[in-house]
Design an enzyme around this catalytic site. Structure first.
Site, PDB file in Angstrom:
ATOM      1  N   GLY A 177       0.835  -1.197   0.000  1.00  0.00           N
ATOM      2  CA  GLY A 177       0.000   0.000   0.000  1.00  0.00           C
ATOM      3  C   GLY A 177       0.865   1.240   0.000  1.00  0.00           C
ATOM      4  N   GLY A 207      -0.266 -15.719  -3.538  1.00  0.00           N
ATOM      5  CA  GLY A 207      -0.689 -17.112  -3.665  1.00  0.00           C
ATOM      6  C   GLY A 207       0.065 -17.842  -4.766  1.00  0.00           C
ATOM      7  CB  ALA A 262     -10.918 -22.419  -4.647  1.00  0.00           C
ATOM      8  CB  SER A 268      -8.150 -11.781  -2.626  1.00  0.00           C
ATOM      9  OG  SER A 268      -6.769 -11.651  -2.801  1.00  0.00           O
ATOM     10  CB  CYS A 282      17.539 -19.487   5.211  1.00  0.00           C
ATOM     11  SG  CYS A 282      18.905 -19.346   6.310  1.00  0.00           S
TER      12      CYS A 282
HETATM   13  N1  LIG Z   1       1.008 -13.441   5.911  1.00  0.00           N
HETATM   14  C1  LIG Z   1      -0.283 -13.461   5.567  1.00  0.00           C
HETATM   15  O1  LIG Z   1      -1.159 -13.262   6.396  1.00  0.00           O
HETATM   16  C2  LIG Z   1      -0.638 -13.723   4.125  1.00  0.00           C
HETATM   17  C3  LIG Z   1       0.339 -14.178   3.239  1.00  0.00           C
HETATM   18  C4  LIG Z   1      -0.042 -14.408   1.928  1.00  0.00           C
HETATM   19  C5  LIG Z   1      -1.343 -14.205   1.508  1.00  0.00           C
HETATM   20  N2  LIG Z   1      -2.267 -13.748   2.387  1.00  0.00           N
HETATM   21  C6  LIG Z   1      -3.653 -13.568   1.944  1.00  0.00           C
HETATM   22  O2  LIG Z   1      -3.896 -14.456   0.859  1.00  0.00           O
HETATM   23  C7  LIG Z   1      -4.779 -13.873  -0.068  1.00  0.00           C
HETATM   24  C8  LIG Z   1      -4.172 -13.857  -1.470  1.00  0.00           C
HETATM   25  O3  LIG Z   1      -3.178 -12.866  -1.596  1.00  0.00           O
HETATM   26  P1  LIG Z   1      -2.678 -12.433  -3.083  1.00  0.00           P
HETATM   27  O4  LIG Z   1      -1.713 -11.302  -2.905  1.00  0.00           O
HETATM   28  O5  LIG Z   1      -2.232 -13.649  -3.831  1.00  0.00           O
HETATM   29  O6  LIG Z   1      -4.057 -11.869  -3.725  1.00  0.00           O
HETATM   30  P2  LIG Z   1      -4.461 -11.630  -5.255  1.00  0.00           P
HETATM   31  O7  LIG Z   1      -5.692 -10.831  -5.207  1.00  0.00           O
HETATM   32  O8  LIG Z   1      -3.271 -11.150  -6.036  1.00  0.00           O
HETATM   33  O9  LIG Z   1      -4.824 -13.106  -5.792  1.00  0.00           O
HETATM   34  C9  LIG Z   1      -5.994 -13.809  -5.467  1.00  0.00           C
HETATM   35  C10 LIG Z   1      -6.267 -14.808  -6.571  1.00  0.00           C
HETATM   36  O10 LIG Z   1      -7.356 -15.625  -6.207  1.00  0.00           O
HETATM   37  C11 LIG Z   1      -8.179 -15.859  -7.372  1.00  0.00           C
HETATM   38  N3  LIG Z   1      -9.514 -16.200  -6.893  1.00  0.00           N
HETATM   39  C12 LIG Z   1     -10.395 -15.404  -6.246  1.00  0.00           C
HETATM   40  N4  LIG Z   1     -11.499 -16.098  -5.909  1.00  0.00           N
HETATM   41  C13 LIG Z   1     -11.311 -17.359  -6.336  1.00  0.00           C
HETATM   42  C14 LIG Z   1     -12.081 -18.545  -6.243  1.00  0.00           C
HETATM   43  N5  LIG Z   1     -13.260 -18.565  -5.595  1.00  0.00           N
HETATM   44  N6  LIG Z   1     -11.584 -19.660  -6.766  1.00  0.00           N
HETATM   45  C15 LIG Z   1     -10.368 -19.665  -7.391  1.00  0.00           C
HETATM   46  N7  LIG Z   1      -9.632 -18.581  -7.536  1.00  0.00           N
HETATM   47  C16 LIG Z   1     -10.074 -17.429  -6.982  1.00  0.00           C
HETATM   48  C17 LIG Z   1      -8.089 -14.559  -8.140  1.00  0.00           C
HETATM   49  O11 LIG Z   1      -8.365 -14.753  -9.497  1.00  0.00           O
HETATM   50  C18 LIG Z   1      -6.622 -14.169  -7.892  1.00  0.00           C
HETATM   51  O12 LIG Z   1      -5.766 -14.663  -8.896  1.00  0.00           O
HETATM   52  C19 LIG Z   1      -5.103 -12.491   0.478  1.00  0.00           C
HETATM   53  O13 LIG Z   1      -6.303 -12.553   1.185  1.00  0.00           O
HETATM   54  C20 LIG Z   1      -3.941 -12.196   1.378  1.00  0.00           C
HETATM   55  O14 LIG Z   1      -4.269 -11.269   2.409  1.00  0.00           O
HETATM   56  C21 LIG Z   1      -1.938 -13.527   3.687  1.00  0.00           C
END
Ligand SMILES: NC(=O)c1ccc[n+]([C@@H]2O[C@H](COP(=O)([O-])OP(=O)(O)OC[C@H]3O[C@@H](n4cnc5c(N)ncnc54)[C@H](O)[C@@H]3O)[C@@H](O)[C@H]2O)c1
Ligand SMILES: NC(=O)c1ccc[n+]([C@@H]2O[C@H](COP(=O)([O-])OP(=O)(O)OC[C@H]3O[C@@H](n4cnc5c(N)ncnc54)[C@H](O)[C@@H]3O)[C@@H](O)[C@H]2O)c1
Lengths: 560, 560
Positions: A46, A171, A236, A258, A404
């Site tokens: 952000g 992801g 999914a 997401s 690491c």
């Molecule tokens: N440390 C942490 O807490 C941590 C670490 C990694 C990711 N995350 C969480 O994981 C999520 C993903 O992050 P990102 O940066 O990859 O987000 P992003 O928005 O870049 O990617 C999400 C992906 O999910 C797909 N998608 C959405 N709904 C779907 C469904 N029902 N079925 C299949 N595919 C679907 C979208 O097309 C997209 O490609 C976020 O909510 C993020 O906050 C948290």
């Protein structure tokens, strides 16, 4: 403004390597290869910035260029505000970002101050000059899965199937992190372009529209105990229900769609991406409703797979919270979050994401450290796997660097009571002293670490003794690392979970081959993981109490 | 539990004086002469504690007794939680009390954790082992009035009349603080017993029921330019209205009735204490209403006196806020609070309540330091007055100690670029080295100091640039003093204004006559007042910018 990243090589702009390291790290954070939006000083996450303004940036550089070896520069929310004589063993830079008194510790007041140029959002590693690009994400996912493998299986994922969803920004690291752990990954993704991108960049091996085909290929790989990954172009929730119908129970089920954003992040079942995007525009209420309906089925399917024997966990996307809150479905929380399940056991051992950068800019320096870490810890199988695969598959961005997970653990022959982190740092320092490495190495870490963070929505979610929100710990961590002689120490409010939701600290140690660096490294890489061990021991975690006893960490009230 | 206060003399229980100092200070905080309720570990200020439990207390002592000269003990909300090797120049004890992540930073969550023994209220100097009894109150009031005299008059209150109300626990210090500044004090107090107590203990000279008589005696004293104080047995609002009727305009008007508490603290006009106490029991709503009516008249009278030429200020009892809030009377804020008016100008110069204790327990050691400070600053008239009067009139409680306000100010001949605080500390260190003082002296201060606190309801009320709530400053103060080598460093949430309303830091330096102590003192007593100067310069205060330029404090963005 024209921007080019960190200076490299062995010529110094500053009076010593510690100051020079600070200068290079700040610039590395803003390298166009590393930062999201360097023109705006935004590093990642952000609005996570490295300096409050270009004026402040210039003033920091000016200060660092003539900072003496016994002086300390103060940086307050991205602005240099003072400079005092301390001593050589003390930090060269002290940083505090976006900290607010509790009652005012919220976005509204923060934004008022920000609009007037009075404060800056430091995120985690943005404002502490420790960001190293996307390498952190892939490594974090790799490490989480490695811990899962240690806890649930025989230490790796060979012959195991991980089913997940979402191949987006973060992801997308999942398939590679699974195969690096020797496992098989089936990932559902509704957006075909995203799958293609992961295949192009080597993060995923194959794609298909056909669930049956994906399962066949996965079964084959399991039989051969070969790593394999496939992106399935499907929703999914639908994928998981099809698995249940076929009674295909994966070893692990998780998700990185997401789901934290019902409208803009998650796709409802029954729509193509284009159709869903149209619905979102035209009828957001229906979209939200459909989205939550799918999420509820999604969570139910995870719970049913868990019941049938799969290891299930939430990967920080709040899918449990959405379903619990908007569908009154309390059972959603019957599967755990990733920190309590797979990160905390490592925190108990003082383990966390240790990272280091080569100030020379020369990748060879990092390869040299790769060799050194593997030689030092020949027993760490997944470390070897990670280093080898990172060398092959992870491109350097900005200053060459590596991550690491290393911990406390002073046990074993020849450790001389030193922690893993200290042993490795001292080895690097020797290599620099011997000229095997061209220029000093800076060691730092994520703010997400064992003893450095209070964050009830993530790192300290659901602590055993309910002390999720107690912020004495990151403050003690920062003070102690300062006392031990870290070269940069920082304390931030906010980060990934937002203003008022977390306090965390970071530190850097510059390994320039000197005796002073050795003293600093020995102390800091004991105190830093050590605060992780004592924080978790204090909360009552057996692993931490055991680590303390085995590694000789003093717990004053252990016996009371 | 049976309790006796700090050990004294020159025999050590610990391995060195730094650890011994920590042990003695903790015990001094709990001395029955010093603490309000030592059985409950409560030092002062409601529930401000020195340790979380007696078990924790015992464990702290045990740790201190065998803490090595290069080790550091961690105390988290009154409980010892860890101990690590650092180095000699680093602090021996690091303390963090009652800090909470912003969203949970409130009394409700604090009390939940406290009930489970997971946290402790550290107040300001309770949890940092720096409380020294009521001496702090009388000295703070003296200093506030001295600053007022500097700003408004010729440097003292000779021939000036101060009218105030309230002779309670803190307010009772007012008459003595006025006469110490050579002025005349007329104090209204409804409770005759309270006046008697102040007279018995020498805090007030005379009492009367008759306003006319009080004014006559005051006029006499003014003519003779003699100090004089009188307690008038009358409601403060009534007294002020009588002054207006007689057109007697004092030089200064303020108030320390407990107006912060409408029901339990403030007495309405028209009632004796007994009648009011009965009304409170029988009809609290009427009491509240009457109380606020009187307060409104009280504030109006202050405003009218201000209009006729009196210097008016609020003394932290929130009488302005009560009237503004409950009577919709915005004009109440037309007279200033004491911090912006009289403390902040001192903070801009790095001045704050420097205090020191004699570890020997011998009052002679303090008298020796008294001589030293007077010799060092012969030009500081009110300092001489304070020291002489304190010697006569202020009894020691627990370890003999003294307070005075010293600042940055490196100007003048023979200062060698050292701050006032550093010069004095180094002088004490020499006296210890030379055996002129029997045992080491510990120097500390209030948490209310120039650079050590963010507290929008008190110390940082109404900052020029609106940064009242920015807490980066106390955190940088703590980190920097840790870097400089203070022997104890602490960071607290809460204090006098309550959980979530302030963050503040403290430090101690042990002057044992060694070179190490000299190094520590020279650095800490520069960094500590220095952060006060830069914090106020950053907020745009001219006095601070001037102090920085005159005393050579580096302000990196001064010219931008
Ligand atoms: N440390 C942490 O807490 C941590 C670490 C990694 C990711 N995350 C969480 O994981 C999520 C993903 O992050 P990102 O940066 O990859 O987000 P992003 O928005 O870049 O990617 C999400 C992906 O999910 C797909 N998608 C959405 N709904 C779907 C469904 N029902 N079925 C299949 N595919 C679907 C979208 O097309 C997209 O490609 C976020 O909510 C993020 O906050 C948290
Ligand atoms: N640093 C600060 O902000 C600071 C410092 C000192 C005092 N204070 C404030 O000053 C106030 C007094 O503190 P204290 O400890 O002395 O309180 P206290 O309750 O011990 O004493 C208050 C006294 O005022 C008298 N009183 C009440 N109403 C009166 C009236 N209308 N007319 C005449 N007398 C009246 C009472 O009889 C009592 O003796 C409090 O509100 C306190 O918070 C603030």
């Amino acid at each position: 403004r024209e921007y080019r990243g960190a200076p490299t090589g062995t010529d110094l702009e500053c009076e010593g390597w510690r100051q020079e390291a600070a200068l290079r790290l700040l610039n590395n954070n803003l390298d166009p290869e590393v930062a999201e939006n360097p023109e705006e000083l935004v590093v990642y996450g952000g609005t996570g910035r490295a300096a409050r303004s270009w004026d402040a940036y210039d003033a920091i550089l000016e200060q660092l260029r003539d900072l003496a070896d016994d002086e300390t520069l103060l940086v307050q929310s991205g602005k240099p505000v003072g400079r005092f004589e301390t001593h050589e063993r003390a930090p060269r830079v002290l940083i505090a970002n976006s900290n607010l008194v509790g009652k005012w510790d919220n976005w509204r007041h923060f934004h008022e101050l920000e609009a007037e140029g009075k404060i800056m959002y430091g995120q985690m590693t943005a404002g502490s000059w420790a960001y190293i690009g996307t390498q952190g994400i892939i490594q974090g996912t790799f490490e989480t899965l490695a811990e899962l493998a240690r806890q649930q299986f025989d230490g790796d994922l060979a012959g195991r199937v991980v089913v997940t969803g979402g191949l987006g920004g973060m992801g997308g690291a999942q398939p590679l992190a699974v195969t690096m752990n020797r496992g098989v990954c089936i990932a559902a993704e509704v957006d075909e372009d995203r799958i293609d991108r992961r295949i192009e960049t080597g993060y995923c091996e194959e794609k298909t529209d056909d669930v049956e085909e994906a399962l066949d290929r996965a079964r084959e790989a399991v039989r051969a105990a070969e790593p394999y990954s496939v992106g399935v172009h499907v929703n999914a929730a639908d994928l998981l229900e099809e698995l249940l119908e076929r009674d295909f129970v994966p070893d692990v089920v998780t998700d990185q769609t997401s789901a934290h954003d019902v409208l803009e992040g998650y796709y409802p079942s029954g729509y193509t991406v284009e159709a869903a995007d149209r619905l979102r525009e035209e009828d957001p209420d229906t979209y939200r409703n459909e989205s939550l309906d799918t999420m509820e089925r999604h969570v139910d399917a995870i719970l049913e797979l868990q019941k049938r024997g799969a290891v299930a966990f939430e990967y920080g996307n709040n899918i449990r919270g959405q379903v619990a809150e908007h569908r009154n479905h309390e059972a959603a929380f019957d599967f755990p979050g990733f920190v309590p399940a797979y990160i905390r056991p490592q925190f108990c051992r003082g383990k966390g994401p240790f990272r280091w950068l080569a100030l020379s800019g020369d990748p060879e320096d990092i390869y040299r450290t790769d060799e050194a870490v593997l030689k030092l810890f020949p027993e760490k199988d997944h470390l070897r796997r990670w280093i080898e695969l990172a060398q092959e598959q992870v491109q350097f961005q900005g200053l060459p660097s590596r991550v690491c997970w290393l911990g406390y653990n002073t046990e074993g022959e020849g450790t001389e009571g030193l922690t893993e982190r200290a042993r490795f740092a001292l080895r690097i320092n020797e290599l620099v002293a011997d000229g095997e490495i061209a220029a000093p190495i800076v060691v730092t870490r994520d703010h997400l670490d064992a003893g450095s963070v209070a964050s009830p929505y993530r790192e300290t979610e659901d602590m055993k003794d309910g002390t999720d929100a107690v912020a004495d710990w990151p403050i003690l961590n920062a003070l102690l690392n300062c006392a031990a002689g870290a070269d940069i120490v920082s304390v931030h409010d906010g980060g990934g979970v937002g203003i008022g939701n977390a306090i965390h600290a970071n530190n850097h140690v510059v390994l320039d081959g000197s005796d002073l660096a050795a003293k600093k490294a020995r102390a800091v890489f004991t105190t830093d993981p050590g605060t992780g061990v004592i924080r978790h021991a204090d909360a009552g975690y057996e692993e931490a109490i055991t680590e303390a006893r085995e590694s000789g960490v003093e717990i004053p009230m252990d016996e009371r």
